[in-house]
Structure formats: structure tokens, C-alpha cells
Design an enzyme around this catalytic site. Sequence first.
Site, PDB file in Angstrom:
ATOM      1  N   GLY A 104       0.181   0.447  -4.993  1.00  0.00           N
ATOM      2  CA  GLY A 104      -1.142  -0.126  -4.820  1.00  0.00           C
ATOM      3  C   GLY A 104      -2.013   0.223  -5.988  1.00  0.00           C
ATOM      4  N   TYR A 106      13.246  -3.309  -5.370  1.00  0.00           N
ATOM      5  CA  TYR A 106      12.131  -3.319  -6.325  1.00  0.00           C
ATOM      6  C   TYR A 106      11.017  -2.347  -6.011  1.00  0.00           C
ATOM      7  CZ  TYR A 106       7.893  -4.873  -8.693  1.00  0.00           C
ATOM      8  OH  TYR A 106       6.742  -4.916  -9.424  1.00  0.00           O
ATOM      9  N   CYS A 142       0.807  -1.213   0.000  1.00  0.00           N
ATOM     10  CA  CYS A 142       0.000   0.000   0.000  1.00  0.00           C
ATOM     11  C   CYS A 142       0.839   1.261   0.000  1.00  0.00           C
ATOM     12  CB  CYS A 142      -0.906   0.023   1.229  1.00  0.00           C
ATOM     13  SG  CYS A 142      -1.958  -1.424   1.348  1.00  0.00           S
ATOM     14  N   ASN A 194      -0.018   1.138   5.705  1.00  0.00           N
ATOM     15  CA  ASN A 194       0.845   0.366   4.804  1.00  0.00           C
ATOM     16  C   ASN A 194       1.622  -0.609   5.667  1.00  0.00           C
ATOM     17  OD1 ASN A 194       4.004   1.048   3.165  1.00  0.00           O
ATOM     18  ND2 ASN A 194       2.608  -0.622   2.796  1.00  0.00           N
ATOM     19  N   GLY A 195       1.514  -1.886   5.370  1.00  0.00           N
ATOM     20  CA  GLY A 195       2.228  -2.892   6.149  1.00  0.00           C
ATOM     21  C   GLY A 195       1.338  -4.076   6.424  1.00  0.00           C
TER      22      GLY A 195
HETATM   23  P1  AMP Z   1       8.098 -13.821 -11.500  1.00  0.00           P
HETATM   24  O1  AMP Z   1       7.584 -14.011 -12.876  1.00  0.00           O
HETATM   25  O2  AMP Z   1       7.119 -14.314 -10.470  1.00  0.00           O
HETATM   26  O3  AMP Z   1       9.464 -14.397 -11.258  1.00  0.00           O
HETATM   27  O4  AMP Z   1       8.179 -12.246 -11.272  1.00  0.00           O
HETATM   28  C1  AMP Z   1       9.366 -11.607 -11.114  1.00  0.00           C
HETATM   29  C2  AMP Z   1       9.222 -10.156 -11.426  1.00  0.00           C
HETATM   30  O5  AMP Z   1       8.114  -9.582 -10.729  1.00  0.00           O
HETATM   31  C3  AMP Z   1      10.457  -9.404 -10.968  1.00  0.00           C
HETATM   32  O6  AMP Z   1      11.301  -9.211 -12.036  1.00  0.00           O
HETATM   33  C4  AMP Z   1       9.939  -8.107 -10.421  1.00  0.00           C
HETATM   34  O7  AMP Z   1      10.090  -7.094 -11.375  1.00  0.00           O
HETATM   35  C5  AMP Z   1       8.481  -8.350 -10.143  1.00  0.00           C
HETATM   36  N1  AMP Z   1       8.214  -8.472  -8.690  1.00  0.00           N
HETATM   37  C6  AMP Z   1       8.995  -8.933  -7.730  1.00  0.00           C
HETATM   38  N2  AMP Z   1       8.390  -8.879  -6.524  1.00  0.00           N
HETATM   39  C7  AMP Z   1       7.179  -8.333  -6.733  1.00  0.00           C
HETATM   40  C8  AMP Z   1       6.073  -7.998  -5.902  1.00  0.00           C
HETATM   41  N3  AMP Z   1       6.111  -8.219  -4.616  1.00  0.00           N
HETATM   42  N4  AMP Z   1       4.998  -7.455  -6.482  1.00  0.00           N
HETATM   43  C9  AMP Z   1       4.948  -7.225  -7.791  1.00  0.00           C
HETATM   44  N5  AMP Z   1       5.952  -7.535  -8.637  1.00  0.00           N
HETATM   45  C10 AMP Z   1       7.059  -8.080  -8.134  1.00  0.00           C
END
Ligand code: AMP
Length: 487
Positions: free
Chosen positions: A45, A260, A19, A120-121
Amino acid sequence: MTMRSTTHPFDDDHLHEECGVFGVFGYGEAAALTALGLHALQHRGQEAAGIVTYDGEHFREHRAPGHVGEIFSSEAVMQRLPGHSAIGHNRYSTTGETAQRNIQPLFADFEFGGLALSHNGNLTNANLLHHQLVKRGCLFQSTTDTEVIIHLIAISEQATVVDRLIDALRQVVGAYSLAAMTSDTLIGVRDPMGVRPLVLGQLDDAYFLASETCALDIIGAKFVRDVEPGEVVVITKDGLTSLKPFAPKPSRFCVFEYIYFSRPDSVVEGTSVYEARKRIGMELARESHVSADIIVPVPDSGVPSAMGYANETKLPYEMGIIRNHYVGRTFIEPSDHIRHLGVKLKHNASKSVIDGKRVILVDDSIVRGTTSVKIVEMVRLAGAKEVHMRISSPPTTHSCFYGVDTPERKDLLAAQQTIEEMAKTIGVDSLAFVSMDGLYRAMGYEKRNPGMPQYCDACFSGEYPVPLIDQEDGQTTSQLSFLANFR
Ligand code: AMP
């Protein structure tokens, strides 16, 4: 964050949220400024947003599913939100549906007046507290853990609203950055370990609260400082008071915010997110470089670390993959089938850049691995001679229980496979992740302090600094499976 309702929280892969929060005290058109702030925090979010204002007489509110730009673009909506004080909230979830009652800010009328709350949390003892509160006769209106705080405020015997809030927060465990508003006060709080960010800004004489500095930039407010871990800032017409009511704890800011989650133009806890990402890319290159022709980021999240990697290796940095910005983040789609579709919609490899080249792809993290599989396939189809993947985080082996959406452990590729196995699954010639010490070096430390790491890195280490009360208390959580009926 929504309370997890299954008998064991690891079984639940739905309704996890991240969030963004924002607050204004004492500035005209507070709702419009809040909408702008939330717009800058949209990455935190994307499922729903809400604003509550106070116009000197009444609280006004508007909440809806969707993006900030859609929800607050109509003049009619903005006219219904007059006032010089406001708080807002962006909500992010893995499901397509949000119960209207779960959209924040939450609002309640107490004996002392109204209070709006944005969070947020994630509270890690919310289920336990919920159970106790229901037994005492509290009637819950939503399934968010944030509502637990509302009920604890209601039953507190303290005299002032600030003391009631502090009393409530002494009973909760977890990661939280809060913006709360009454008729005459704006309150900002960070949990004692400061896991999630919260900053203080100023424009003329008015104070602002925001999850990240990019939300201050958008309205031209100046960054004053981070709200400190365990700090409660109380803003009234007489100015700002800082309280430190909780027993001091070692600070454990979430390192994944740098990797990220936060926006690269934000400065978090004194460090530019963009610069941190570049330095992580440089460490990654020092640790695991292989001979290649070009460095290609997986956009957008891999861009700064790929630049750092290219700077360090003096290899050409090329935009070999183009991202279509008109689709949402693939990560949040609910099924693998849709995720696969989403990835194809989102990225395209550029044959003219890649054909015949030995390519180093740089991305920020591998979670399920779905994105990487598709990207590598695309890059090979575009004619790459070799494909090497470099990741600017350590392997994601554990779920987050502090407010960042990660799937359950069984769906985390790095929790199931060795790095060699992952390389095979993804289809690359080599795969490497930045080491934990490399990550900490990039953040300005000599290495990770093994006894007491400088950040929360639970998603990489499995060391959870804030107790996971609900997870440990299997019996209570199973008694709470009735919560599923609330959805
Ligand atoms: P995946 O296809 O599940 O391996 O997604 C990896 C990609 O999702 C990474 O390269 C990040 O850019 C993105 N990502 C990583 N953590 C999150 C998160 N918590 N929420 C949304 N996107 C994420």
C-alpha cells in the site's frame, strides 16, 4: 477497500486498494515499531498510511497520504504517538487522491470505549450492508467498506467487544484480515476462507500482528504462526486466546500473493514466496521452453521465476533490463498516457547484454499488457534477434474482488484476446503462460483440484469462492449510486 459507487461495480476503475496491516501489544515505542513494520509492508500500500496508539490513558492517531518513510519520519509526529500498543495500516489505490477520512486505521468511540481497526481485503456485501445501515440511521464518515464493520459493532447487542466484533463479522461477506485495538486488547482476524494473509509474531513477551513475515523480520520479532482462516486471536495482558467462532469453510488463500503481491522474503502459509516463485519458473520452463540464448527477468517481479526458469534450462540468466527504483509502480498510474511514460521511466534495456541474442523474457503477469508492449519494444531496440515471453501465472482473465487491485475485465488483455493475439499485440515471437496445473504443481500439489481448488485463483479461473453479493445485487448497488457524492 473503498466501496464501489457506480451502478455496476465492473464500471468502476477507481479507488481500488490493497493494504498492509500491523499491530503491537505490550512493547515500548509501539508506534516506532509499527512504522517499521509498515515500512516493510510498503509494497502492499503506497498511497497513505496511519497509526493509532494507546498510551494507557488516551488513543493517539496520525494518518496522512504518502509513503511510510515520509509520514512517520518526523520526531514531532512520533512524539505525538506514545504508548505500548498500536495498530497501523498501509493503503494502496489507483487514484492519486485519498480523502483523509478514508485513511486507516479507522477509529470510533463506543459505549465500551475506543476501538481502532485496520483492514486488508474487500467486503463483497459492503454496499448492501451500507444501504441497510443508512436506513437504520447510521451516519457514515468515510467511503471505506471497513466502516461497515464499525457500525455493525456499534449496533451489536453482545456484551463484550470481542463478541460484538464477531457478531459484526458474522454479517459481512468477503476477504478480510483485520487488526483491531481497544484500550486493553489487540485482536487479529482472518476471514473464514483465509483469502488474505495475517501472521502472528513475538518479541520478548509482546505479541505482534502483520500482513507478512517481512514486517516481523524488520523489528527482530520471531514468527509464531499464521493466524488461521476463520480464527480470531485475542491478545491481552494475560496472553493470547484463540477463538474459532465461524462455521468452518475450505481454505482459499490467494495464489496471487505468491505470484506477485507478497514480498519474496516473506513466508506465507508455510511457503517461502521466493521459493514458490522459483518453482513456478521451473514449471514454466518445463511446459513451454523454446530454443534461446539468454533468460532475462523483467525486474523486479519477474526475477525469482526467471531464476527458476534459467536453473531448469541451464541457460545463462542475464540482467538485460535494469529497473530504476526511484519511480512508483507503473501499474497504479491513472491514465494510459502516464502509464506509458512511467514504463519508460522505470526500465531500460541493456544493449551490451541483449544485442544479437535470442531472448526469453520472464515476467509474473500480464494485466493490461502495457508494460509488456514497452519492454518488448525496448528489448528489440537493444538488438534482440528474437524475443519470447514467458509468464509465471496463468492468463489474468478476471478482476479481483477480494482486495487485489485489478482493472475491470474489459481492460484485462487476456480477457479480450487469445494467446496468439496477445503475442501479436505485445510484439513477441512467442508467448506462453504457466498452466493452472503447472502453478499448482509448483505450489506442491499434483494438480489443481477442479471441484475445490486449493487456492483462490479467481483472477485466472473466474471461480469466485466468496460470493460477490454486491455484484449480484444490481438493484441495490444502483440505489447506492448516491455514494459517489461522498468522494
Ligand atoms: P500491465 O502493464 O498492466 O500488463 O502490468 C503488468 C505488470 O504489473 C506485471 O508484470 C506485474 O509486475 C504488475 N502487476 C500485476 N498485478 C498488479 C497489481 N494488482 N498491482 C500492481 N501491479 C501489478
